[in-house]
Write a protein that holds these residues in place. Structure first.
Motif, PDB file in Angstrom:
ATOM      1  N   ALA A 157       0.815  -1.217   0.000  1.00 44.77           N
ATOM      2  CA  ALA A 157       0.000   0.000   0.000  1.00 44.77           C
ATOM      3  C   ALA A 157       0.844   1.260   0.000  1.00 44.77           C
ATOM      4  CB  ALA A 157      -0.930  -0.008   1.211  1.00 44.77           C
ATOM      5  N   ASP A 158       2.082   1.171   0.500  1.00 46.98           N
ATOM      6  CA  ASP A 158       2.924   2.366   0.591  1.00 46.98           C
ATOM      7  C   ASP A 158       3.815   2.556  -0.640  1.00 46.98           C
ATOM      8  OD1 ASP A 158       4.433   0.118   1.153  1.00 46.98           O
ATOM      9  OD2 ASP A 158       5.698   1.114   2.642  1.00 46.98           O
ATOM     10  N   LEU A 159       3.596   1.774  -1.687  1.00 52.10           N
ATOM     11  CA  LEU A 159       4.378   1.900  -2.917  1.00 52.10           C
ATOM     12  C   LEU A 159       3.481   2.307  -4.075  1.00 52.10           C
ATOM     13  CD1 LEU A 159       6.697  -1.261  -2.956  1.00 52.10           C
ATOM     14  CD2 LEU A 159       7.309   1.086  -2.356  1.00 52.10           C
ATOM     15  N   ALA A 160       4.087   2.953  -5.069  1.00 56.23           N
ATOM     16  CA  ALA A 160       3.424   3.220  -6.349  1.00 56.23           C
ATOM     17  C   ALA A 160       4.098   2.351  -7.403  1.00 56.23           C
ATOM     18  CB  ALA A 160       3.537   4.691  -6.720  1.00 56.23           C
ATOM     19  N   SER A 161       3.325   1.672  -8.208  1.00 61.55           N
ATOM     20  CA  SER A 161       3.875   0.748  -9.205  1.00 61.55           C
ATOM     21  C   SER A 161       4.574   1.502 -10.331  1.00 61.55           C
ATOM     22  CB  SER A 161       2.762  -0.124  -9.783  1.00 61.55           C
ATOM     23  OG  SER A 161       2.166  -0.907  -8.768  1.00 61.55           O
ATOM     24  N   PRO A 162       5.641   0.922 -10.893  1.00 64.67           N
ATOM     25  CA  PRO A 162       6.463   1.635 -11.873  1.00 64.67           C
ATOM     26  C   PRO A 162       5.809   1.739 -13.252  1.00 64.67           C
ATOM     27  CG  PRO A 162       7.290  -0.585 -11.567  1.00 64.67           C
ATOM     28  CD  PRO A 162       6.206  -0.396 -10.552  1.00 64.67           C
ATOM     29  N   VAL A 163       6.092   2.867 -13.911  1.00 63.15           N
ATOM     30  CA  VAL A 163       5.567   3.150 -15.249  1.00 63.15           C
ATOM     31  C   VAL A 163       6.713   3.674 -16.104  1.00 63.15           C
ATOM     32  CG1 VAL A 163       3.892   4.484 -16.618  1.00 63.15           C
ATOM     33  CG2 VAL A 163       3.293   3.711 -14.289  1.00 63.15           C
ATOM     34  N   LEU A 164       6.693   3.334 -17.384  1.00 66.08           N
ATOM     35  CA  LEU A 164       7.718   3.783 -18.323  1.00 66.08           C
ATOM     36  C   LEU A 164       7.047   4.189 -19.629  1.00 66.08           C
ATOM     37  CD1 LEU A 164      10.838   3.979 -18.855  1.00 66.08           C
ATOM     38  CD2 LEU A 164      10.680   1.680 -19.806  1.00 66.08           C
ATOM     39  N   ALA A 165       7.430   5.349 -20.170  1.00 68.41           N
ATOM     40  CA  ALA A 165       6.883   5.798 -21.455  1.00 68.41           C
ATOM     41  C   ALA A 165       7.843   5.424 -22.584  1.00 68.41           C
ATOM     42  CB  ALA A 165       6.664   7.305 -21.440  1.00 68.41           C
ATOM     43  N   GLN A 166       7.279   4.907 -23.670  1.00 66.47           N
ATOM     44  CA  GLN A 166       8.065   4.595 -24.864  1.00 66.47           C
ATOM     45  C   GLN A 166       7.568   5.458 -26.014  1.00 66.47           C
ATOM     46  OE1 GLN A 166       7.683   0.635 -26.485  1.00 66.47           O
ATOM     47  NE2 GLN A 166       8.744   1.194 -28.369  1.00 66.47           N
ATOM     48  N   GLU A 167       8.472   6.250 -26.581  1.00 66.22           N
ATOM     49  CA  GLU A 167       8.157   7.032 -27.769  1.00 66.22           C
ATOM     50  C   GLU A 167       8.641   6.255 -28.987  1.00 66.22           C
ATOM     51  OE1 GLU A 167       8.521  11.601 -27.123  1.00 66.22           O
ATOM     52  OE2 GLU A 167      10.181  10.674 -26.027  1.00 66.22           O
ATOM     53  N   LEU A 168       7.737   6.022 -29.923  1.00 64.48           N
ATOM     54  CA  LEU A 168       8.023   5.147 -31.055  1.00 64.48           C
ATOM     55  C   LEU A 168       7.765   5.856 -32.380  1.00 64.48           C
ATOM     56  CD1 LEU A 168       8.488   2.342 -32.444  1.00 64.48           C
ATOM     57  CD2 LEU A 168       6.068   1.869 -31.983  1.00 64.48           C
ATOM     58  N   ASP A 169       8.724   5.732 -33.305  1.00 64.17           N
ATOM     59  CA  ASP A 169       8.557   6.177 -34.685  1.00 64.17           C
ATOM     60  C   ASP A 169       8.402   4.917 -35.528  1.00 64.17           C
ATOM     61  OD1 ASP A 169       8.782   7.009 -37.319  1.00 64.17           O
ATOM     62  OD2 ASP A 169      10.370   8.457 -36.912  1.00 64.17           O
ATOM     63  N   THR A 170       7.181   4.628 -35.960  1.00 68.22           N
ATOM     64  CA  THR A 170       6.925   3.365 -36.656  1.00 68.22           C
ATOM     65  C   THR A 170       7.489   3.340 -38.075  1.00 68.22           C
ATOM     66  OG1 THR A 170       4.744   4.119 -37.428  1.00 68.22           O
ATOM     67  CG2 THR A 170       4.826   2.957 -35.319  1.00 68.22           C
ATOM     68  N   THR A 171       7.873   4.492 -38.606  1.00 73.12           N
ATOM     69  CA  THR A 171       8.449   4.497 -39.957  1.00 73.12           C
ATOM     70  C   THR A 171       9.905   4.055 -39.951  1.00 73.12           C
ATOM     71  OG1 THR A 171       9.079   6.834 -39.796  1.00 73.12           O
ATOM     72  CG2 THR A 171       6.891   6.334 -40.694  1.00 73.12           C
ATOM     73  N   THR A 172      10.589   4.275 -38.842  1.00 71.18           N
ATOM     74  CA  THR A 172      12.003   3.889 -38.749  1.00 71.18           C
ATOM     75  C   THR A 172      12.234   2.740 -37.771  1.00 71.18           C
ATOM     76  OG1 THR A 172      12.472   5.463 -36.962  1.00 71.18           O
ATOM     77  CG2 THR A 172      12.696   6.260 -39.229  1.00 71.18           C
ATOM     78  N   GLY A 173      11.249   2.461 -36.907  1.00 70.34           N
ATOM     79  CA  GLY A 173      11.420   1.440 -35.882  1.00 70.34           C
ATOM     80  C   GLY A 173      12.210   1.926 -34.685  1.00 70.34           C
ATOM     81  N   GLU A 174      12.573   3.203 -34.667  1.00 69.60           N
ATOM     82  CA  GLU A 174      13.368   3.731 -33.565  1.00 69.60           C
ATOM     83  C   GLU A 174      12.472   4.097 -32.378  1.00 69.60           C
ATOM     84  OE1 GLU A 174      15.541   6.996 -35.141  1.00 69.60           O
ATOM     85  OE2 GLU A 174      16.909   5.742 -36.314  1.00 69.60           O
ATOM     86  N   HIS A 175      13.041   3.989 -31.186  1.00 68.19           N
ATOM     87  CA  HIS A 175      12.275   4.281 -29.984  1.00 68.19           C
ATOM     88  C   HIS A 175      13.201   4.849 -28.912  1.00 68.19           C
ATOM     89  CE1 HIS A 175      13.848   0.164 -29.474  1.00 68.19           C
ATOM     90  NE2 HIS A 175      14.042   0.539 -28.228  1.00 68.19           N
ATOM     91  N   ARG A 176      12.602   5.508 -27.950  1.00 64.95           N
ATOM     92  CA  ARG A 176      13.339   5.956 -26.769  1.00 64.95           C
ATOM     93  C   ARG A 176      12.393   5.904 -25.576  1.00 64.95           C
ATOM     94  NH1 ARG A 176      14.160  12.500 -26.571  1.00 64.95           N
ATOM     95  NH2 ARG A 176      12.000  13.128 -26.981  1.00 64.95           N
ATOM     96  N   PHE A 177      12.994   5.835 -24.397  1.00 71.90           N
ATOM     97  CA  PHE A 177      12.210   5.673 -23.183  1.00 71.90           C
ATOM     98  C   PHE A 177      12.330   6.905 -22.304  1.00 71.90           C
ATOM     99  CE2 PHE A 177      13.469   1.354 -24.456  1.00 71.90           C
ATOM    100  CZ  PHE A 177      12.209   0.783 -24.574  1.00 71.90           C
ATOM    101  N   ARG A 178      11.247   7.175 -21.557  1.00 72.75           N
ATOM    102  CA  ARG A 178      11.234   8.294 -20.624  1.00 72.75           C
ATOM    103  C   ARG A 178      10.594   7.867 -19.322  1.00 72.75           C
ATOM    104  NH1 ARG A 178       9.062  13.781 -23.426  1.00 72.75           N
ATOM    105  NH2 ARG A 178       8.599  14.100 -21.214  1.00 72.75           N
ATOM    106  N   PHE A 179      11.123   8.376 -18.219  1.00 74.26           N
ATOM    107  CA  PHE A 179      10.545   8.096 -16.913  1.00 74.26           C
ATOM    108  C   PHE A 179       9.634   9.231 -16.457  1.00 74.26           C
ATOM    109  CE2 PHE A 179      14.204   5.282 -16.922  1.00 74.26           C
ATOM    110  CZ  PHE A 179      13.656   4.109 -16.423  1.00 74.26           C
ATOM    111  N   THR A 180       9.191  10.049 -17.406  1.00 77.47           N
ATOM    112  CA  THR A 180       8.239  11.114 -17.124  1.00 77.47           C
ATOM    113  C   THR A 180       7.062  11.011 -18.084  1.00 77.47           C
ATOM    114  OG1 THR A 180       9.451  12.628 -18.579  1.00 77.47           O
ATOM    115  CG2 THR A 180       9.965  12.709 -16.219  1.00 77.47           C
ATOM    116  N   CYS A 181       5.912  11.470 -17.624  1.00 79.89           N
ATOM    117  CA  CYS A 181       4.704  11.440 -18.447  1.00 79.89           C
ATOM    118  C   CYS A 181       4.832  12.421 -19.611  1.00 79.89           C
ATOM    119  CB  CYS A 181       3.492  11.788 -17.575  1.00 79.89           C
ATOM    120  SG  CYS A 181       1.940  11.849 -18.503  1.00 79.89           S
ATOM    121  N   LEU A 182       4.525  11.973 -20.811  1.00 73.18           N
ATOM    122  CA  LEU A 182       4.630  12.834 -21.992  1.00 73.18           C
ATOM    123  C   LEU A 182       3.550  13.904 -22.004  1.00 73.18           C
ATOM    124  CD1 LEU A 182       6.475  10.445 -22.842  1.00 73.18           C
ATOM    125  CD2 LEU A 182       5.722  10.862 -25.179  1.00 73.18           C
ATOM    126  N   ASP A 183       2.462  13.674 -21.262  1.00 73.64           N
ATOM    127  CA  ASP A 183       1.364  14.639 -21.253  1.00 73.64           C
ATOM    128  C   ASP A 183       1.522  15.710 -20.177  1.00 73.64           C
ATOM    129  OD1 ASP A 183      -0.013  13.228 -23.312  1.00 73.64           O
ATOM    130  OD2 ASP A 183      -0.687  11.774 -21.813  1.00 73.64           O
TER     131      ASP A 183
END
Length: 307
Positions: A83-109
């Motif tokens: 109860a005292d923890l928040a579950s982990p989340v990871l954002a993946q930004e994806l360009d489907t035309t190149t297949g390239e991606h990068r990750f962020r530990f912050t919300c994109l919104d």
């Protein structure tokens, strides 16, 4: 609780998060992710008896991750929700035309920082000791006191210890993990300079990935190269390394391979190539497990079963 298979074949712990995927600038999906999460849930979908040992928050994200494992057929009795923890989340930004991606530990919104992954402790490892001591394969991609204790327990019980690190945070714990590892898989770009010499002197079988070029298998002075397998379509390369691990571990558990201390490079090549086939096919879909989500586990099984 046990799965329909009885005692777990694979016990694992490590980086498991909720992946939020933003494809071509917009939110597209969210699903269980992280290297450990991808490997374990994929094996469960392939009808392997899998037991993740994890610490998550008692929140909507944590319950979603547990539900995904459970829906895949995994034994979730060793996942602790706090109860005292928040579950982990990871954002993946994806360009489907190149297949390239990068990750962020912050919300994109909102730019708010996401909760981070938390490792199991000694108590969680002890709670799962019965499963750890009877599994055929123990998987981890991180180190902590609890994780390394579990790795050592699994190795002493005769399990194959599959270690897939992405960095070296604690040198002492990492050295213990290396000694416990049966199979060590790592990226040449990220860890080659730190690990190549150290693993050459160890008894572990090393799988060293070189991106789209392929990978090396090493055991002492024996080195074998496996070219990457070509694919007609590349939408997302995320998860390629995880799929290689899925294929090899699945092969180890099959009648074609017998987990044990006498493994050799020649004996593992077919399992590695099966994983490479799965990785190549998975690149044609968005998400680290896009193939499983779009085509289903039966399709993945057919790829792994090719001669």
């Amino acid at each position: 609780m046990r799965t329909k298979h009885g005692a777990p074949e694979v016990v694992g712990t490590g980086f498991t998060v909720l992946d939020r995927i933003y494809a071509d600038g917009g939110f597209s999906a969210e699903a269980l992710g992280g290297s450990c999460g991808n490997v374990l849930v994929s094996l469960a979908m392939l009808d392997r008896a899998v037991a993740p040992v994890l610490v998550l928050g008692c929140d909507d994200v944590g319950r979603k991750l547990v539900d995904e494992f459970q829906s895949a057929g995994a034994d979730v009795s060793f996942i602790s929700l706090h109860a005292d923890l928040a579950s982990p989340v990871l954002a993946q930004e994806l360009d489907t035309t190149t297949g390239e991606h990068r990750f962020r530990f912050t919300c994109l919104d909102t730019d708010a920082e996401f909760p981070r992954y938390r490792s199991i402790g000694v108590d969680e490892a002890a709670n799962a000791d019965g499963a750890i001591g009877t599994c055929a394969v123990f998987y981890s991609d991180r180190v902590s006191v609890g994780i390394v204790t579990a790795m050592e327990s699994a190795r002493s019980s005769g399990a194959v210890v599959y270690f897939e690190p992405s960095d070296i945070d604690d040198e002492e714990l990492f050295e213990r993990a290396l000694r416990a590892a049966t199979i060590l898989k790592y990226s040449s770009d990220r860890l080659g300079g730190d690990l190549d010499a150290r693993t050459a002197a160890s008894g572990a079988i090393s799988i060293v990935t070189h991106g789209e070029a392929g990978l090396e298998m090493r055991q002492g002075t024996d080195v074998r190269w496996c070219d990457a397998i070509a694919t007609d379509r590349v939408m997302d390369t995320c998860g390629s390394g995880d799929m290689v691990s899925v294929g090899l571990i699945d092969w180890l558990l099959s009648s074609r391979g017998t987990p044990g201390p006498e493994m050799t490079l020649g004996g593992l090549v077919r399992g590695v190539v099966a994983g490479q086939r799965l990785a190549a096919e998975n690149c044609g879909y968005a998400g680290a497990r896009g193939l499983f989500q779009e085509k289903g586990a039966m399709h993945a099984r057919r790829i792994l079963s090719l001669p």
